[in-house]
Design an enzyme around this catalytic site. Structure first.
Site, PDB file in Angstrom:
ATOM      1  CG  ASP A   1    -107.604  16.884  17.792  1.00 53.89           C
ATOM      2  OD1 ASP A   1    -106.575  16.822  17.084  1.00 53.89           O
ATOM      3  OD2 ASP A   1    -107.587  17.171  18.998  1.00 53.89           O
TER       4      ASP A   1
ATOM      5  CD  GLU B   1    -106.575  17.910  13.167  1.00 50.42           C
ATOM      6  OE1 GLU B   1    -105.437  18.132  13.626  1.00 50.42           O
ATOM      7  OE2 GLU B   1    -107.538  18.675  13.333  1.00 50.42           O
TER       8      GLU B   1
ATOM      9  CE1 TYR C   1    -107.915  20.492   9.405  1.00 47.94           C
ATOM     10  CE2 TYR C   1    -106.407  18.683   8.981  1.00 47.94           C
ATOM     11  CZ  TYR C   1    -106.792  19.774   9.736  1.00 47.94           C
ATOM     12  OH  TYR C   1    -106.038  20.148  10.823  1.00 47.94           O
TER      13      TYR C   1
ATOM     14  CG  ASN D   1    -108.134  25.583   9.486  1.00 47.72           C
ATOM     15  OD1 ASN D   1    -108.230  25.856  10.678  1.00 47.72           O
ATOM     16  ND2 ASN D   1    -107.593  24.446   9.060  1.00 47.72           N
TER      17      ASN D   1
ATOM     18  CG  ASP E   1    -115.607  23.103  11.714  1.00 44.93           C
ATOM     19  OD1 ASP E   1    -114.876  22.198  11.292  1.00 44.93           O
ATOM     20  OD2 ASP E   1    -115.330  23.789  12.719  1.00 44.93           O
TER      21      ASP E   1
END
Length: 275
Positions: free
Chosen positions: A9, A44, A128, A169, A240
């Protein structure tokens, strides 16, 4: 061999930020370094198209001196500073690095979402996965992504075994999130996304966490930052994963989460495998 994967992040915030959260993130990076993994996959990164700045490179060199690194950032027509991935790998390793485009809906292939490392006996690849978005406005594109990503992994697997990690996700089963009943129409737990993940496993890939740990409950990899009590109450999601080709799944020793204390969002995931 130990490998670690983490949705960080924002690598910029982690390396140069001055907030309390940035300090927490740096502590996690230190934890990761202390485990001396052969390979670190980061999702990310949110870096600009030109990649790590000179300051970023100086910090990476100082904090991870034993590692080389490669990166992939979003580029036009994708949004600037969006998504992005990076690998750090020990300098003794000499992988062939590729930055595949899988034929996903525009601009997903330009969002820097996949990097693959090829070694003599296996592939290591990270992803990702695109989020289906608020109101599931990107769900149809996400379904197409899942199809193309599966085809890509199968192409790799036809050549040699695959170790695949990243932020997928998707919480695959009800056991993979704290409140499944309330989230069947939420991004990351729709029937469509869960079916896509099932198809991935059915194509010859193993969810190593479940293989090693069975149906253990209340173990997650993501807790919403915006819900202040989410981490404290362990109200999380497991989105994840470390996946391997089925034919090397019996070589996995450990597949587990790395504790990040009170820091919400994603935690790193660790794979220990004999290769």
């Amino acid at each position: 061999m130990i490998l670690i994967s983490w949705n960080i992040d924002s690598l910029n915030a982690a390396l140069t930020g001055t907030s309390e959260r940035a300090e927490e993130t740096r502590k996690v990076l230190s934890q990761i370094h202390d485990k001396q993994p052969a390979i670190i996959a980061i999702q990310e990164t949110k870096l600009r198209a030109t990649g790590p700045t000179k300051k970023h490179q100086e910090i990476l060199t100082a904090e991870f001196p034993e590692y080389d690194y490669v990166w992939r950032s979003a580029e036009e027509p994708a949004r600037k500073g969006y998504a992005g991935t990076m690998y750090l790998y020990q300098k003794g390793l000499k992988p062939k690095v590729t930055y595949p485009e899988i034929g996903a809906p525009t601009p997903m292939d330009q969002e820097g979402r996949i990097i693959t490392l090829e070694f003599a006996q296996y592939f290591v690849t990270q992803v990702y996965t695109p989020n289906s978005g608020n109101g599931l406005k990107r769900l149809s594109e996400r379904q197409e992504w899942d199809k193309k990503y599966l085809e890509y992994l199968q192409k790799l697997d036809n050549k040699k075994p695959v170790l695949a990690s990243g932020d997928y996700n998707c919480a695959h089963e009800e056991i993979d999130l704290k409140h499944p009943d309330n989230n069947h129409h939420s991004a990351g737990f729709t029937d469509e996304e869960r079916t896509g993940f099932s198809q991935l496993l059915d194509a010859g890939f193993c969810d190593t966490f479940r293989k090693i740990n069975g149906n253990v409950t209340d173990v997650y990899s993501w807790w919403a930052q915006r819900v202040r009590t989410a981490k404290a109450n362990n109200s999380g999601w497991r989105i994840d994963y470390w996946l391997t080709s089925n034919r090397i799944a019996d070589k996995v020793n450990r597949s587990e989460m790395i504790d990040t204390g009170s820091r919400a969002d994603h935690c790193p995931i660790l794979l220990d495998i004999d290769l």
